[in-house]
Motif scaffolding. Sequence first.
Motif, PDB file in Angstrom:
ATOM      1  N   GLY A  56       0.820  -1.191   0.000  1.00  0.00           N
ATOM      2  CA  GLY A  56       0.000   0.000   0.000  1.00  0.00           C
ATOM      3  C   GLY A  56       0.857   1.244   0.000  1.00  0.00           C
ATOM      4  O   GLY A  56       1.920   1.292   0.631  1.00  0.00           O
ATOM      5  N   LEU A 102      -9.271  -2.097   7.626  1.00  0.00           N
ATOM      6  CA  LEU A 102      -8.058  -2.650   8.237  1.00  0.00           C
ATOM      7  C   LEU A 102      -7.982  -4.164   8.042  1.00  0.00           C
ATOM      8  O   LEU A 102      -6.918  -4.725   7.749  1.00  0.00           O
ATOM      9  CB  LEU A 102      -8.026  -2.310   9.730  1.00  0.00           C
ATOM     10  N   LEU A 136      -7.075  -5.023   4.394  1.00  0.00           N
ATOM     11  CA  LEU A 136      -5.695  -4.700   4.032  1.00  0.00           C
ATOM     12  C   LEU A 136      -4.701  -5.704   4.606  1.00  0.00           C
ATOM     13  O   LEU A 136      -3.759  -6.126   3.927  1.00  0.00           O
ATOM     14  CB  LEU A 136      -5.347  -3.283   4.519  1.00  0.00           C
ATOM     15  N   ASP A 137      -4.898  -6.084   5.861  1.00  0.00           N
ATOM     16  CA  ASP A 137      -3.898  -6.939   6.512  1.00  0.00           C
ATOM     17  C   ASP A 137      -4.558  -7.732   7.632  1.00  0.00           C
ATOM     18  O   ASP A 137      -4.159  -7.647   8.789  1.00  0.00           O
ATOM     19  CB  ASP A 137      -2.755  -6.075   7.051  1.00  0.00           C
ATOM     20  N   GLY A 193      -4.945 -11.839   4.800  1.00  0.00           N
ATOM     21  CA  GLY A 193      -4.127 -10.847   4.121  1.00  0.00           C
ATOM     22  C   GLY A 193      -3.299 -11.432   2.993  1.00  0.00           C
ATOM     23  O   GLY A 193      -2.977 -10.731   2.026  1.00  0.00           O
ATOM     24  N   LEU A 246      -4.168   2.638   9.828  1.00  0.00           N
ATOM     25  CA  LEU A 246      -4.102   2.406   8.394  1.00  0.00           C
ATOM     26  C   LEU A 246      -2.692   2.613   7.849  1.00  0.00           C
ATOM     27  O   LEU A 246      -2.367   2.130   6.764  1.00  0.00           O
ATOM     28  CB  LEU A 246      -5.068   3.345   7.661  1.00  0.00           C
ATOM     29  N   ARG A 291       0.200  -2.230   5.800  1.00  0.00           N
ATOM     30  CA  ARG A 291      -1.008  -1.619   5.222  1.00  0.00           C
ATOM     31  C   ARG A 291      -0.570  -0.495   4.288  1.00  0.00           C
ATOM     32  O   ARG A 291       0.148  -0.738   3.337  1.00  0.00           O
ATOM     33  CB  ARG A 291      -1.939  -1.156   6.344  1.00  0.00           C
ATOM     34  N   ASP A 305       1.854   1.542   4.360  1.00  0.00           N
ATOM     35  CA  ASP A 305       3.036   1.811   5.157  1.00  0.00           C
ATOM     36  C   ASP A 305       4.003   2.776   4.489  1.00  0.00           C
ATOM     37  O   ASP A 305       4.960   3.230   5.118  1.00  0.00           O
ATOM     38  CB  ASP A 305       3.762   0.496   5.470  1.00  0.00           C
TER      39      ASP A 305
END
Length: 502
Positions: free
Chosen positions: A257, A346, A349-350, A354, A376, A381, A383
């Motif tokens: 991400g 959330l 995303l992971d 995931g 987030l 995520r 990051d």
Amino acid sequence: MSDESPLIRSLRAAVAAAPEDVPLRLHFAELLLAEGRSDEAVSQAAVALQHAPGDPAARDLMVRAMDLPTPTGPPAAPTSPTPRMAERPQADATGPEATGTEAGRGTNTPDTRNSDRTGPDGADPTATGPDGADPTATGPDSVATGAPAPDVPGAESTTRPPAGPPAFDWAAAEQDVADLVGPRFADHATEQPLTSDGSGDAGDASAWDIDGPGDVDVRLADVGGMQEVKDRLEAAFLAPMRNPELRRLYGKSLRGGLLLYGPPGCGKTFIARAVAGELGAGFMSVSLSDILDMYIGTSEKNVHDIFEAARRQAPCVVFLDELDALGAKRSRTHHSGLRNVVNQLLTELDGIDGDRNEGVFVLAATNVPWDVDLALRRPGRLDRTLLVLPPDAPAREAILRYHLRDRPIESVDLGKVVKATEDFSGADLAHVCETAAEAALLDSARSGTVRMIGTKDLLQAAKQIRPSSESWFASARNVAMFANDGGMYDDLVAYLKKKRKL
């Protein structure tokens, strides 16, 4: 109605007070049918079916009240106004009409009263049991309802088949009561599954607007300037995708991400589409209106369905536009529905599943990253963050050329215009070209002679327009000075120092 009995009036008032009480309405309809008011009984049965479409008692009453013919048997005999579960007198089971002895003894014209009940020898095989009693004299099956007789070779029974209510032509029934109630049953052949917005199956990828790899014709080469942005994108997404052997060697996954932030109008959405074009991946743009729903739980389901559609069409770029609206800080969110949307985001995303995001690239854009929930932005995520600043000089020249390409221009010095539009966003530059075109159009209308757009028009328009990024940098300066925890906005601090705005 003056001729109504007190009981009918009382039940009519009770039904009006409790319109959804189906048993009460059916009891009222039975009494209406007993008094010969078949039209009112049909109306009450139709309303009962509207509240309980599968109710067998309501269907049975509708058949009797309308006196419809059954699909396989003769028309039903008129029913007596007695309760449906009443017993017949035993005397009727032993008389000549019950045994059918007069129907088949030496006559050429059988008695029509028992023609449907006699066997080959003229006797009624179902009229009496071994002891001479009528086995159908009592019980719920003793009432004649016009039901089709079972297919028994050589004989027909007057008792209703034990499995379920009688079947009849519901299309004809709906036609007869069309003036009372609307159509209740849709044609199965034309029925389509619906989503939360009524467009199709929510779990199907076609329900979401996903551009296929061939539909995205934008590349990073189409983005003027912004070399630093391109380098960061190359390292985060493009290089691992183009080199699968190196990706496996270094253990780099095909998921991740990236959060794009910066002033409005600087091309964050355009860059996201360019990344999808470079990857040869599908592209899905998701905004707040695609997710939020008025019903509890539907918003979270929409988030899940969006990611499921992206996983099925991997590789796919999911672009979350205006992330501060979708993933606002839960500590500042008072509405539980919005907090649940962040929680679901959330998880997708992971979360536990995931690993299923392999090949799903999540790009998000926001003008106010400090309002995005911190969860987030943790590793795994969104990051990585990338500051998308107003276009530099090469980018401004490319943008100006793009917006002037179909307009009548003459001897335009783009170098002067580029210097006069420093800190202008892409949207600001488009507005400069539009304003210059308006000035030339107005002069042409007044003079009656077409005039070309020149450098003077563009410079004059640039003086009239203030960069829209100024207000954004005023807010970002405070964040960079006092809220740069963990060096989250170091790139913004470096830019502000370079521009001597810090």
